[in-house]
Design an enzyme around this catalytic site. Structure first.
Site, PDB file in Angstrom:
ATOM      1  N   ASP A   1       0.337  -1.064   0.372  1.00 54.25           N
ATOM      2  CA  ASP A   1      -0.138  -0.013  -0.121  1.00 54.25           C
ATOM      3  C   ASP A   1       0.772   1.193   0.244  1.00 54.25           C
ATOM      4  OD1 ASP A   1      -2.481   1.335   0.203  1.00 54.25           O
ATOM      5  OD2 ASP A   1      -2.884   1.309   2.544  1.00 54.25           O
TER       6      ASP A   1
ATOM      7  N   HIS B   1      -9.181  -1.281  -8.250  1.00 54.13           N
ATOM      8  CA  HIS B   1      -9.556  -0.031  -7.489  1.00 54.13           C
ATOM      9  C   HIS B   1      -8.297   0.884  -7.306  1.00 54.13           C
ATOM     10  CE1 HIS B   1      -8.848   2.679  -3.961  1.00 54.13           C
ATOM     11  NE2 HIS B   1      -7.752   2.103  -3.549  1.00 54.13           N
TER      12      HIS B   1
HETATM   13  C1  HEM Z   1     -10.632  -0.160   2.016  1.00 52.80           C
HETATM   14  C2  HEM Z   1      -9.048   1.287   2.245  1.00 52.80           C
HETATM   15  C3  HEM Z   1      -8.602   1.056   1.563  1.00 52.80           C
HETATM   16  C4  HEM Z   1      -7.543   0.116   1.118  1.00 52.80           C
HETATM   17  C5  HEM Z   1      -7.134  -1.135   1.741  1.00 52.80           C
HETATM   18  C6  HEM Z   1      -6.528  -0.038   0.258  1.00 52.80           C
HETATM   19  C7  HEM Z   1      -5.357   0.183  -1.031  1.00 52.80           C
HETATM   20  C8  HEM Z   1      -4.762   0.178  -1.832  1.00 52.80           C
HETATM   21  C9  HEM Z   1      -3.805  -0.489  -2.669  1.00 52.80           C
HETATM   22  C10 HEM Z   1      -3.358  -1.685  -2.043  1.00 52.80           C
HETATM   23  C11 HEM Z   1      -3.196   0.356  -4.169  1.00 52.80           C
HETATM   24  C12 HEM Z   1      -2.473   0.115  -4.259  1.00 52.80           C
HETATM   25  C13 HEM Z   1      -1.117   0.501  -4.301  1.00 52.80           C
HETATM   26  C14 HEM Z   1      -0.567   1.721  -3.850  1.00 52.80           C
HETATM   27  O1  HEM Z   1      -0.354   2.747  -5.082  1.00 52.80           O
HETATM   28  O2  HEM Z   1      -0.611   2.527  -2.944  1.00 52.80           O
HETATM   29  C15 HEM Z   1      -4.181   1.536  -3.835  1.00 52.80           C
HETATM   30  C16 HEM Z   1      -4.035   2.806  -4.473  1.00 52.80           C
HETATM   31  C17 HEM Z   1      -5.250   3.957  -4.358  1.00 52.80           C
HETATM   32  N1  HEM Z   1      -5.645   4.093  -3.441  1.00 52.80           N
HETATM   33 FE1  HEM Z   1      -5.839   3.082  -2.272  1.00 52.80          FE
HETATM   34  N2  HEM Z   1      -6.855   1.680  -0.497  1.00 52.80           N
HETATM   35  C18 HEM Z   1      -7.875   2.124   0.383  1.00 52.80           C
HETATM   36  C19 HEM Z   1      -8.625   2.787   0.592  1.00 52.80           C
HETATM   37  C20 HEM Z   1      -8.717   4.199  -0.799  1.00 52.80           C
HETATM   38  C21 HEM Z   1      -9.538   5.632  -0.566  1.00 52.80           C
HETATM   39  C22 HEM Z   1     -11.080   5.859   0.253  1.00 52.80           C
HETATM   40  C23 HEM Z   1      -9.156   6.170  -1.358  1.00 52.80           C
HETATM   41  C24 HEM Z   1      -9.654   8.096  -2.647  1.00 52.80           C
HETATM   42  C25 HEM Z   1     -10.127   8.242  -1.007  1.00 52.80           C
HETATM   43  C26 HEM Z   1      -8.100   6.192  -1.802  1.00 52.80           C
HETATM   44  C27 HEM Z   1      -7.406   6.124  -2.583  1.00 52.80           C
HETATM   45  C28 HEM Z   1      -6.236   5.101  -3.506  1.00 52.80           C
HETATM   46  C29 HEM Z   1      -5.142   5.920  -4.615  1.00 52.80           C
HETATM   47  C30 HEM Z   1      -5.282   7.325  -5.456  1.00 52.80           C
HETATM   48  C31 HEM Z   1      -3.949   4.852  -5.530  1.00 52.80           C
HETATM   49  C32 HEM Z   1      -3.387   5.185  -6.168  1.00 52.80           C
HETATM   50  C33 HEM Z   1      -3.703   4.642  -7.942  1.00 52.80           C
HETATM   51  C34 HEM Z   1      -3.131   4.887  -8.909  1.00 52.80           C
HETATM   52  O3  HEM Z   1      -2.377   5.926  -9.476  1.00 52.80           O
HETATM   53  O4  HEM Z   1      -2.126   3.581  -8.871  1.00 52.80           O
HETATM   54  N3  HEM Z   1      -7.440   4.364  -1.623  1.00 52.80           N
HETATM   55  N4  HEM Z   1      -4.682   1.687  -2.492  1.00 52.80           N
END
Ligand code: HEM
Length: 316
Positions: A154, A227
């Site tokens: 993450d 996601h």
């Molecule tokens: C259930 C809760 C969440 C989990 C477990 C989670 C987990 C992850 C994981 C594993 C990634 C891929 C690796 C990374 O680029 O960091 C990711 C990407 C991302 N997450 Fe989450 N996330 C969650 C909630 C959210 C929420 C609520 C938002 C926004 C308000 C968000 C925004 C993003 C963004 C912007 C990316 C990068 C996308 C990209 O440019 O590739 N996430 N998240």
């Protein structure tokens, strides 16, 4: 005044190893008295941090302290308000809704050892206990290799630390509140049994990355509502970023396991669009993740915190 990350609170680096999130509501008996209590709380909190950082420099203690719109309107009605500070409203999608839950104040503490987190939290508590009610307290931890509890690394697409401040800290677009930040905090409970029942390939399609190597999938390998597709904000053809510092939490014997999402942003509108995209597109991750809180806070700069302590915020 030029943009100055050293004037910001700890909003752009270090998700931390041991983490504590606390949200409080103010009991709201008398705004003038409560404003004095908040000034004392802020002054003490800053002194506690300075002292602990001198005593335990190797602990990487980081703390952010913030105010929801409801607190700002109540405490600082005669003063200017950060431009994007507003009540967080539920974000409704066709299948899922991001709720808005009560909170006025926010404290995000992280350090290498749990003892330091505990010590800081319990010292700060002395200065809020008599005029607030605790809404939520969640203890998070760094999981293996900085992975979310669902097994994927993450934070990979977070801006690198050298550039992160520009994405997390308010600039001269809001000169009275420069070096502040907007935090969005949301607690999610995962359905781990259902998630673990998926084949690894299906989990990878849901996140948009490989589980072991963390490599990004090709676009045509991802689900349409993966996601890392649904959460992006590409408004005006620009990929906007925020600084995310999510950590897992769990009560394993109860089978309660989740992610505490925390994102710091220069512009609240960016985080809001990410949420609108995720819930609007029914992000596949939401089939396994139930949002149980939702709060937005303004995290003042150190200069603004001093103005709060001295009752010298800029008047309207
Ligand atoms: C259930 C809760 C969440 C989990 C477990 C989670 C987990 C992850 C994981 C594993 C990634 C891929 C690796 C990374 O680029 O960091 C990711 C990407 C991302 N997450 Fe989450 N996330 C969650 C909630 C959210 C929420 C609520 C938002 C926004 C308000 C968000 C925004 C993003 C963004 C912007 C990316 C990068 C996308 C990209 O440019 O590739 N996430 N998240």
């Amino acid at each position: 005044m030029p943009f100055d990350p050293t004037d910001a609170q700890d909003v752009y680096k270090d998700a931390g190893k041991n983490v504590l999130f606390t949200t409080l509501t103010i009991n709201k008996s008398n705004p003038d008295e409560d404003r004095e209590k908040v000034a004392e709380l802020v002054s003490r909190e800053q002194a506690i941090l300075r002292s602990m950082n001198i005593r335990y420099p190797e602990e990487h203690l980081k703390v952010s302290f913030g105010f929801a719109n409801s607190a700002w309107d109540y405490l600082f009605a005669d003063y200017k308000k950060p431009q994007e500070l507003e009540d967080f409203q539920p974000v409704k999608g066709p299948k899922y809704t991001s709720p808005a839950t009560p909170a006025d104040l926010f404290i995000h503490i992280r350090a290498n050892s749990e003892a330091v987190v505990y010590e800081v939290a319990s010292q700060i508590r002395n200065y809020y206990r008599d005029f607030t009610t605790v809404q939520d307290e969640t203890k998070g931890f760094r999981y293996f290799e900085g992975r979310a509890i669902i097994g994927f690394v993450d934070g990979t697409e977070n801006p690198e630390v050298q550039k992160a401040s520009a994405y997390a800290i308010i600039g001269d677009e809001d000169p009275d509140f420069e070096n502040g930040s907007y935090a969005f905090a949301q607690k999610y409970i995962h359905n781990m049994d259902a998630w673990n029942a998926l084949k690894t390939e299906d989990q990878e399609k849901a996140i948009g990355r490989k589980k072991y190597s963390d490599l990004e999938l090709e676009d045509d390998e991802k689900l349409e509502n993966a996601h890392n597709v649904a959460s992006q904000d590409n408004d005006d053809g620009i990929e906007h970023k925020i600084v995310r510092m999510n950590v897992p939490f769990s009560n394993p014997s109860e089978g309660t396991t989740g992610t505490y999402f925390i994102g710091y942003a220069r512009h609240w509108s960016v985080t809001k669009r990410m949420l609108e995209n995720m819930f609007g597109q029914s992000d596949r991750l939401l089939d396994f993740s139930d949002p149980v809180t939702g709060n937005m806070f303004f995290i003042p700069s150190l200069t603004t915190l001093d103005q709060i302590v001295e009752d010298k915020l800029p008047a309207k």
